[in-house]
Write a protein that holds these residues in place. Sequence first.
Motif, PDB file in Angstrom:
ATOM      1  N   ALA A 212       0.841  -1.201   0.000  1.00  0.00           N
ATOM      2  CA  ALA A 212       0.000   0.000   0.000  1.00  0.00           C
ATOM      3  C   ALA A 212       0.872   1.246   0.000  1.00  0.00           C
ATOM      4  O   ALA A 212       2.098   1.176   0.123  1.00  0.00           O
ATOM      5  N   GLY A 213       0.231   2.395  -0.120  1.00  0.00           N
ATOM      6  CA  GLY A 213       0.954   3.654  -0.132  1.00  0.00           C
ATOM      7  C   GLY A 213       1.519   3.999   1.240  1.00  0.00           C
ATOM      8  O   GLY A 213       1.247   3.314   2.233  1.00  0.00           O
ATOM      9  N   PRO A 214       2.294   5.071   1.320  1.00  0.00           N
ATOM     10  CA  PRO A 214       2.871   5.480   2.609  1.00  0.00           C
ATOM     11  C   PRO A 214       1.789   5.974   3.565  1.00  0.00           C
ATOM     12  O   PRO A 214       0.703   6.376   3.151  1.00  0.00           O
ATOM     13  N   LEU A 215       2.117   5.942   4.857  1.00  0.00           N
ATOM     14  CA  LEU A 215       1.191   6.440   5.874  1.00  0.00           C
ATOM     15  C   LEU A 215       1.086   7.964   5.761  1.00  0.00           C
ATOM     16  O   LEU A 215       2.096   8.663   5.759  1.00  0.00           O
ATOM     17  N   ARG A 241      -4.664   2.363  -1.290  1.00  0.00           N
ATOM     18  CA  ARG A 241      -4.547   0.948  -1.690  1.00  0.00           C
ATOM     19  C   ARG A 241      -4.988   0.817  -3.135  1.00  0.00           C
ATOM     20  O   ARG A 241      -6.116   1.163  -3.484  1.00  0.00           O
ATOM     21  N   ARG A 242      -4.091   0.319  -3.972  1.00  0.00           N
ATOM     22  CA  ARG A 242      -4.375   0.221  -5.408  1.00  0.00           C
ATOM     23  C   ARG A 242      -5.581  -0.679  -5.664  1.00  0.00           C
ATOM     24  O   ARG A 242      -5.644  -1.813  -5.222  1.00  0.00           O
ATOM     25  N   GLY A 243      -6.576  -0.119  -6.357  1.00  0.00           N
ATOM     26  CA  GLY A 243      -7.759  -0.879  -6.717  1.00  0.00           C
ATOM     27  C   GLY A 243      -8.760  -1.058  -5.591  1.00  0.00           C
ATOM     28  O   GLY A 243      -9.757  -1.754  -5.755  1.00  0.00           O
ATOM     29  N   ARG A 244      -8.510  -0.419  -4.428  1.00  0.00           N
ATOM     30  CA  ARG A 244      -9.423  -0.564  -3.295  1.00  0.00           C
ATOM     31  C   ARG A 244      -9.584   0.785  -2.612  1.00  0.00           C
ATOM     32  O   ARG A 244      -8.854   1.734  -2.878  1.00  0.00           O
ATOM     33  N   MET A 245     -10.561   0.846  -1.691  1.00  0.00           N
ATOM     34  CA  MET A 245     -10.733   2.063  -0.913  1.00  0.00           C
ATOM     35  C   MET A 245      -9.531   2.239   0.006  1.00  0.00           C
ATOM     36  O   MET A 245      -8.901   1.261   0.409  1.00  0.00           O
ATOM     37  N   PRO A 246      -9.180   3.481   0.358  1.00  0.00           N
ATOM     38  CA  PRO A 246      -8.045   3.686   1.272  1.00  0.00           C
ATOM     39  C   PRO A 246      -8.310   3.030   2.627  1.00  0.00           C
ATOM     40  O   PRO A 246      -9.449   2.874   3.053  1.00  0.00           O
ATOM     41  N   TRP A 248      -8.048   3.353   6.648  1.00  0.00           N
ATOM     42  CA  TRP A 248      -8.054   4.467   7.591  1.00  0.00           C
ATOM     43  C   TRP A 248      -7.765   3.975   8.998  1.00  0.00           C
ATOM     44  O   TRP A 248      -8.122   2.861   9.368  1.00  0.00           O
ATOM     45  N   GLY A 249      -7.143   4.834   9.797  1.00  0.00           N
ATOM     46  CA  GLY A 249      -6.923   4.528  11.203  1.00  0.00           C
ATOM     47  C   GLY A 249      -6.026   3.319  11.400  1.00  0.00           C
ATOM     48  O   GLY A 249      -5.011   3.143  10.721  1.00  0.00           O
ATOM     49  N   TYR A 250      -6.442   2.452  12.302  1.00  0.00           N
ATOM     50  CA  TYR A 250      -5.608   1.294  12.652  1.00  0.00           C
ATOM     51  C   TYR A 250      -5.623   0.214  11.568  1.00  0.00           C
ATOM     52  O   TYR A 250      -4.843  -0.731  11.635  1.00  0.00           O
ATOM     53  N   GLU A 251      -6.497   0.350  10.582  1.00  0.00           N
ATOM     54  CA  GLU A 251      -6.472  -0.573   9.445  1.00  0.00           C
ATOM     55  C   GLU A 251      -5.246  -0.332   8.566  1.00  0.00           C
ATOM     56  O   GLU A 251      -4.953  -1.131   7.678  1.00  0.00           O
ATOM     57  N   CYS A 252      -4.536   0.764   8.811  1.00  0.00           N
ATOM     58  CA  CYS A 252      -3.299   1.032   8.069  1.00  0.00           C
ATOM     59  C   CYS A 252      -2.163   0.125   8.523  1.00  0.00           C
ATOM     60  O   CYS A 252      -1.123   0.064   7.863  1.00  0.00           O
ATOM     61  N   GLN A 253      -2.339  -0.544   9.659  1.00  0.00           N
ATOM     62  CA  GLN A 253      -1.283  -1.386  10.204  1.00  0.00           C
ATOM     63  C   GLN A 253      -1.269  -2.746   9.518  1.00  0.00           C
ATOM     64  O   GLN A 253      -2.277  -3.202   8.974  1.00  0.00           O
ATOM     65  N   ASP A 254      -0.125  -3.434   9.600  1.00  0.00           N
ATOM     66  CA  ASP A 254      -0.058  -4.807   9.100  1.00  0.00           C
ATOM     67  C   ASP A 254      -0.975  -5.703   9.921  1.00  0.00           C
ATOM     68  O   ASP A 254      -1.613  -6.608   9.394  1.00  0.00           O
ATOM     69  N   ASP A 255      -1.037  -5.463  11.234  1.00  0.00           N
ATOM     70  CA  ASP A 255      -1.944  -6.201  12.119  1.00  0.00           C
ATOM     71  C   ASP A 255      -2.726  -5.181  12.940  1.00  0.00           C
ATOM     72  O   ASP A 255      -2.200  -4.608  13.894  1.00  0.00           O
ATOM     73  N   PRO A 256      -3.999  -4.910  12.589  1.00  0.00           N
ATOM     74  CA  PRO A 256      -4.772  -3.867  13.275  1.00  0.00           C
ATOM     75  C   PRO A 256      -4.986  -4.130  14.767  1.00  0.00           C
ATOM     76  O   PRO A 256      -5.344  -3.205  15.500  1.00  0.00           O
ATOM     77  N   ALA A 257      -4.777  -5.364  15.221  1.00  0.00           N
ATOM     78  CA  ALA A 257      -5.013  -5.684  16.627  1.00  0.00           C
ATOM     79  C   ALA A 257      -3.735  -5.700  17.461  1.00  0.00           C
ATOM     80  O   ALA A 257      -3.799  -5.899  18.674  1.00  0.00           O
TER      81      ALA A 257
END
Length: 454
Positions: A212-215, A241-246, A248-257
């Motif tokens: 994905a793109g940079p934070l 995110r190419r081909g998808r919605m951006p 946001w927030g903690y979903e930007c992490q590799d592991d949101p949890a």
Amino acid sequence: MKNFLDSFMSVLREDDAETPAPSMAGRAHATENAHETVEIPSRGHSTALAPALRRIFSERDPTQCGSMHLLGLESLQVRLGSRWATVAERVHQLTEKLLEQKLGPSDAWFRHGPETYVVVFSHLGPDQARLICAKLLEELQKLLLGDADTDSIIVHTAVQEVGSEMLFAPAKLKDMLDAAVAQQRHGLAGGKAGQVEPAAAAGAHPSLSSWAGPLEVKFRPAWDSRQQVLSIFIARCCRARRGRMPAWGYECQDDPADPNQIMQTDMAIMRHALDVALELYDNRFRFFLSLPVNFETLAALTRRRELVALLQTIPAHMRAFMTYHLTGVPTGVPAGRLAEMVSTLRPFGRTIMVVVDIHGNDLPAVAASGAKIASLMLPPGSSAERLRPDLLRFAAAAAKLRLHISVEPVEDVAMEKLCEEASVSFLAGGLIGGWVDVPENVLRLSRDELVKPH
């Protein structure tokens, strides 16, 4: 596998005649007999399905297999009983959020019927992909019910084509876990070909940060309905995110949890937002900045100390312009625990708001903690008509405790009117203003000017 993919592509090219969703009885029978065929729809919930799947299969490496699975929510429906009708929409929203988090950039999913999702993996084989789907359903049960019944979690996997239809074989999560334990117990170390790589078994995909793109940090204005001004700017991070919605927030992490990644995200937003705010302050801009701080960031003493060390770098003259919104607070958190976190943030800002669930019963704990604002994050697609009874009930409870309310997102005039009726103090969303790279000066804006068509 080539025949499987060819047949699936032919289904996508069929006419627009829709195939009804498999019935509950049909899926239950398939669980008992793996050789019963289950029809796959020629069209799904999303009109973008066919192009997405054509892209997946045209780009896939022919040396890798790919697989398709059915995820049913029947086990949740059974356990929720009569509550299903009232919470079904929220269950689907949470399911789709988890799918977005768990799947890779080249995978796809779509909703079919009231309780079923079709998930297509472009690279992972049946075993690894099946486990990802099953663990997703397990996480869904834990989030909604507090525990998971692994015997009731069933994933159907496409294993063979029969004419123009697909044969789906069921597998229970309990059986998958038992097989994994048995494999480990018998130590199949000698046959690497029969082993599943640990990362694949855990459902690993390329990390989000690797494709994905940079934070980035964006700012969105909030409208103060009492003072009739746009004065607060909410900071949040995102990744393209190419081909998808951006994301946001903690979903930007590799592991949101992951708690440590959550802390790093909070601190990255804070550092960038503070740099921007200090530069604007020096140029005589005046506004209030609202920064996210997650419950997990403050939950452990080591993470809390690291955050406080960053907060202590905020110049004294800027602290009067800082607010914090405490996110990720578990339902039912004790008032004393919440008060501890609010007290940690209070020396470094003007006020603290706590993000709560509109259906929860956490307002007394919020009031007892010393926070002044209860914040609601509405799920996507919320309508004023459906939200009205819940928001008015919530507002009445907040008023008794002398708490102000913040609502996000407010996307249309109908939602703004409902917020006015409920005496909501702060509103943010598409109607108020979009995401920008840099906050703006305080702007006086009446309600009439706010809702006036542009």
